[in-house]
Design a protein around this motif. Sequence first.
Motif, mmCIF file in Angstrom:
data_model
loop_
_atom_site.group_PDB
_atom_site.id
_atom_site.type_symbol
_atom_site.label_atom_id
_atom_site.label_comp_id
_atom_site.label_asym_id
_atom_site.label_seq_id
_atom_site.Cartn_x
_atom_site.Cartn_y
_atom_site.Cartn_z
ATOM 1 N N ALA A 241 -6.895 -3.685 1.290
ATOM 2 C CA ALA A 241 -6.308 -2.721 2.220
ATOM 3 C C ALA A 241 -6.140 -3.319 3.616
ATOM 4 N N PHE B 98 0.664 -7.806 0.022
ATOM 5 C CA PHE B 98 0.083 -6.629 -0.621
ATOM 6 C C PHE B 98 1.080 -5.490 -0.651
ATOM 7 N N ARG B 99 1.019 -4.715 -1.731
ATOM 8 C CA ARG B 99 1.909 -3.576 -1.908
ATOM 9 C C ARG B 99 1.056 -2.342 -2.160
ATOM 10 N N ALA B 100 1.431 -1.252 -1.510
ATOM 11 C CA ALA B 100 0.731 0.014 -1.726
ATOM 12 C C ALA B 100 0.958 0.492 -3.155
ATOM 13 N N GLU C 91 -4.103 -0.984 -2.235
ATOM 14 C CA GLU C 91 -3.113 -2.020 -2.013
ATOM 15 C C GLU C 91 -3.363 -3.071 -3.091
#
Length: 128
Positions: free
Chosen positions: A13, A112-114, A121
Amino acid sequence: MDAFTRPYWDAAARGRLLIRRCRARGCGRAHHYPREICPRCWSEDVVWEEATGRATLHTWSVVHVNDLPPFGERLPYVAAVVDLAEGPRMATEVVDCPEDRLRIGMDLRVTFRALPETPLEIPVFRPC
């Protein structure tokens, strides 16, 4: 997420990738996915370590059909296995790269992707 993996997800995160490293004499190997014991020597003396985020592409497949949420919303996507600079292999996704530019051994960097509808993340990789 559980008590054991919370440090991993909390770091993600904040844009940091954690791996686990064995501290047993004669081993010292890093591993991923996170486990409470070393998968090579079975030592319980394993700690979290921040990875550099650098990797090379080991293999990939372009996925054109997947009915499962949330994958169907972003077809096609590149499912991949990368070799982290610290040694472990990691299943992931390559983003921001046309499929005709993918090459085994290409240098990648973590981003990182939510994960929709969660506070998580997830680490994915893009070309350097």
